[in-house]
Design an enzyme around this catalytic site. Structure first.
Site, PDB file in Angstrom:
ATOM      1  N   GLY A  22       0.724  -1.431   0.482  1.00 58.55           N
ATOM      2  CA  GLY A  22       0.008   0.084  -0.140  1.00 58.55           C
ATOM      3  C   GLY A  22       1.222   1.096   0.047  1.00 58.55           C
ATOM      4  O   GLY A  22       1.880   1.760  -0.665  1.00 58.55           O
ATOM      5  N   CYS A  23      -0.045   2.137   0.586  1.00 54.27           N
ATOM      6  CA  CYS A  23       0.757   3.374   0.850  1.00 54.27           C
ATOM      7  C   CYS A  23       2.986   3.365   1.211  1.00 54.27           C
ATOM      8  O   CYS A  23       2.591   3.426   2.438  1.00 54.27           O
ATOM      9  CB  CYS A  23      -0.072   4.830   1.296  1.00 54.27           C
ATOM     10  SG  CYS A  23       0.645   5.755   0.993  1.00 54.27           S
ATOM     11  N   PHE A  24       3.517   4.014   0.972  1.00 52.58           N
ATOM     12  CA  PHE A  24       4.474   3.921   1.873  1.00 52.58           C
ATOM     13  C   PHE A  24       4.592   4.773   2.274  1.00 52.58           C
ATOM     14  O   PHE A  24       5.565   4.723   3.162  1.00 52.58           O
ATOM     15  CB  PHE A  24       5.938   3.911   0.665  1.00 52.58           C
ATOM     16  CG  PHE A  24       5.943   5.202  -1.082  1.00 52.58           C
ATOM     17  CD1 PHE A  24       5.427   6.214  -0.739  1.00 52.58           C
ATOM     18  CD2 PHE A  24       6.714   4.468  -1.559  1.00 52.58           C
ATOM     19  CE1 PHE A  24       5.350   7.097  -1.655  1.00 52.58           C
ATOM     20  CE2 PHE A  24       6.287   6.149  -3.466  1.00 52.58           C
ATOM     21  CZ  PHE A  24       5.614   7.276  -2.747  1.00 52.58           C
TER      22      PHE A  24
END
Length: 218
Positions: A51-53
């Site tokens: 997902g979002c880093f």
């Protein structure tokens, strides 16, 4: 009517051709020989997409033995990807973190446990509100030992959940570092609404699940 049918047939043909090209490029990435990253000053590197880093950086940096998490892109077929490129979902890349860690303090196997404990392992092509192939879950291996650790843990988790685990398993090829403004984003922007609403709750949920691996507060 006949003209419309011809247009539809041509559309399908071109669509299939485009998909085949994309799949061929991705298959080359998936089937490549893994590249092993050498130790540097006794420190190893591991690579995870989840997902979002922004979220994943903070999770791993809370783990004892991890020196740093760096945001970037990996798993695709496009050279020099940018954030804008990645967001189109056409590069093959996923938002990925490079974990710099001390293998004497934390094992690769434990990092894989952290990975699965800090996400929804059954969500396909995304995590939470972030959806798309650029947010898909991937674990990268650098040698056969790491590959077997990943496959074993993925299988055990699937059996426990009685559901398929979404994480793909890729041979590591190359990590492209993301733009400067993405680095340490959660720490530098605690007031950001996404950080407050998504990243911090995700971090706290993980910390409650695996308190034994966390850095001790000074």
């Amino acid at each position: 009517m006949k003209k419309l049918q011809i247009v539809l047939v041509l559309s399908i043909l071109f669509s299939c051709k485009n998909n085949a090209q994309v799949n061929t490029k991705q298959q080359a990435v998936i089937q490549a020989e893994p590249i092993e990253v050498a130790l540097e000053n006794g420190k190893a590197k591991a690579y995870f997409a989840s997902g979002c880093f922004w979220c994943v950086e903070a999770v791993f940096e809370s783990v004892n033995g991890v020196d740093e998490s760096i945001s970037g892109y990996a798993g695709g077929h496009t050279e020099n990807p940018t954030y804008e490129d990645s967001n189109t979902g056409t590069t093959g890349h996923a938002e990925t973190v490079e974990i710099i860690y001390d293998p004497k303090m934390v094992s690769f196997a434990t990092l894989v446990d952290v990975y699965f404990a800090s996400q929804n392992p059954t969500q396909v092509n995304g995590q939470g509100p972030d959806k798309g192939s650029q947010y898909r879950s991937i674990i990268f291996y650098q040698n056969e030992e790491q590959k077997q650790i990943i496959l074993s843990k993925k299988k055990a988790l699937a059996e426990k959940l009685q559901k398929p685990v979404a994480a793909e398993v890729y041979p590591f090829q190359k990590f492209w570092i993301a733009e400067d403004y993405h680095q340490n984003y959660e720490r530098l922007h605690p007031e950001n609404r996404y950080i407050q609403g998504v990243s911090i709750p995700r971090l706290k949920k993980f910390q409650a699940k695996m308190p034994e691996v966390l850095k001790k507060a000074h």
